[in-house]
Scaffold this motif. Structure first.
Motif, PDB file in Angstrom:
ATOM      1  N   ALA A 210     -28.668  13.810  -0.936  1.00  0.00           N
ATOM      2  CA  ALA A 210     -28.532  12.639  -1.811  1.00  0.00           C
ATOM      3  C   ALA A 210     -29.853  12.349  -2.524  1.00  0.00           C
ATOM      4  N   ALA A 211     -30.957  12.532  -1.823  1.00  0.00           N
ATOM      5  CA  ALA A 211     -32.269  12.304  -2.439  1.00  0.00           C
ATOM      6  C   ALA A 211     -32.582  13.370  -3.478  1.00  0.00           C
ATOM      7  N   TYR A 212     -32.236  14.600  -3.197  1.00  0.00           N
ATOM      8  CA  TYR A 212     -32.561  15.701  -4.097  1.00  0.00           C
ATOM      9  C   TYR A 212     -31.688  15.693  -5.349  1.00  0.00           C
ATOM     10  N   PHE A 213     -30.392  15.514  -5.157  1.00  0.00           N
ATOM     11  CA  PHE A 213     -29.466  15.581  -6.286  1.00  0.00           C
ATOM     12  C   PHE A 213     -29.159  14.214  -6.892  1.00  0.00           C
ATOM     13  N   GLY A 214     -29.606  13.160  -6.244  1.00  0.00           N
ATOM     14  CA  GLY A 214     -29.359  11.810  -6.737  1.00  0.00           C
ATOM     15  C   GLY A 214     -30.669  11.072  -6.928  1.00  0.00           C
ATOM     16  N   ASN A 215     -30.688   9.844  -6.476  1.00  0.00           N
ATOM     17  CA  ASN A 215     -31.858   8.987  -6.620  1.00  0.00           C
ATOM     18  C   ASN A 215     -32.513   8.819  -5.244  1.00  0.00           C
TER      19      ASN A 215
ATOM     20  N   ALA B 289     -24.684  12.464  -2.890  1.00  0.00           N
ATOM     21  CA  ALA B 289     -24.985  13.894  -2.861  1.00  0.00           C
ATOM     22  C   ALA B 289     -23.922  14.680  -3.620  1.00  0.00           C
ATOM     23  N   SER B 290     -22.673  14.356  -3.409  1.00  0.00           N
ATOM     24  CA  SER B 290     -21.571  15.074  -4.064  1.00  0.00           C
ATOM     25  C   SER B 290     -21.601  14.860  -5.578  1.00  0.00           C
ATOM     26  N   TRP B 291     -21.801  13.629  -5.971  1.00  0.00           N
ATOM     27  CA  TRP B 291     -21.850  13.301  -7.402  1.00  0.00           C
ATOM     28  C   TRP B 291     -23.012  14.031  -8.077  1.00  0.00           C
ATOM     29  N   GLY B 292     -24.184  13.946  -7.472  1.00  0.00           N
ATOM     30  CA  GLY B 292     -25.354  14.584  -8.049  1.00  0.00           C
ATOM     31  C   GLY B 292     -25.228  16.092  -8.113  1.00  0.00           C
ATOM     32  N   LEU B 293     -24.715  16.688  -7.047  1.00  0.00           N
ATOM     33  CA  LEU B 293     -24.528  18.134  -7.040  1.00  0.00           C
ATOM     34  C   LEU B 293     -23.496  18.564  -8.073  1.00  0.00           C
ATOM     35  N   THR B 294     -22.406  17.805  -8.176  1.00  0.00           N
ATOM     36  CA  THR B 294     -21.377  18.127  -9.152  1.00  0.00           C
ATOM     37  C   THR B 294     -21.961  18.125 -10.568  1.00  0.00           C
TER      38      THR B 294
ATOM     39  N   LEU C 266     -23.819  20.812 -15.440  1.00  0.00           N
ATOM     40  CA  LEU C 266     -24.845  20.965 -16.478  1.00  0.00           C
ATOM     41  C   LEU C 266     -25.453  22.365 -16.490  1.00  0.00           C
ATOM     42  N   ALA C 267     -25.467  23.013 -15.332  1.00  0.00           N
ATOM     43  CA  ALA C 267     -26.024  24.365 -15.252  1.00  0.00           C
ATOM     44  C   ALA C 267     -25.060  25.402 -15.846  1.00  0.00           C
TER      45      ALA C 267
END
Length: 131
Positions: free
Chosen positions: A67-72, A119-124, A129-130
């Motif tokens: 969650a920290a890596y892919f989110g805020n 985490a799921s939202w950020g990873l998605t 985007l990639a």
């Protein structure tokens, strides 16, 4: 790693160490010889708090980091602090017969769910985007 995430991680490890110490004390107090995991109710409560905390941390820590890596990281740290507070409440309530451990469990479960969504939202979004 963001310093707040590191702090929540460190405090989670401290909680797990504290639970381990409480089990050791309960073994001595109630004369429960290792490797036994049953005996006096007071020991069994301490042992279950330790095991439940470790089981929860196995899910919590990687979810916090994702969650920290892919989110805020600040919001992830806040949710992590809420998880930690819920686990402390849960552990304190579980240790005393007749106390309701449900609120502490619910708080930590809700915080874990928030982290999982982050985490799921950020990873998605990262994967979209990639691509």
């Amino acid at each position: 790693m963001h310093p707040l995430i590191a702090l929540v991680t460190l405090l989670t490890i401290v909680l797990m160490i504290a639970c381990t110490i409480l089990v050791g004390r309960a073994r001595g107090k109630y004369k429960i010889q290792a490797p036994a995991t049953t005996g006096h109710e007071g020991f069994e409560r301490a042992f279950r708090v330790q095991m439940n905390t470790q089981e929860g941390a196995i899910m919590f820590l990687p979810t916090l980091w994702l969650a920290a890596y892919f989110g805020n990281p600040e919001w992830a740290a806040l949710a992590g602090a809420v998880w930690l507070a819920g686990r402390i409440w849960y552990a304190a309530a579980y240790a005393v017969p007749g106390r309701n451990r449900g609120p502490g469990f619910a708080i930590s479960l809700l915080a874990l769910a928030v982290l999982l969504v982050m985490a799921s939202w950020g990873l998605t979004w990262t994967l979209l985007l990639a691509g």
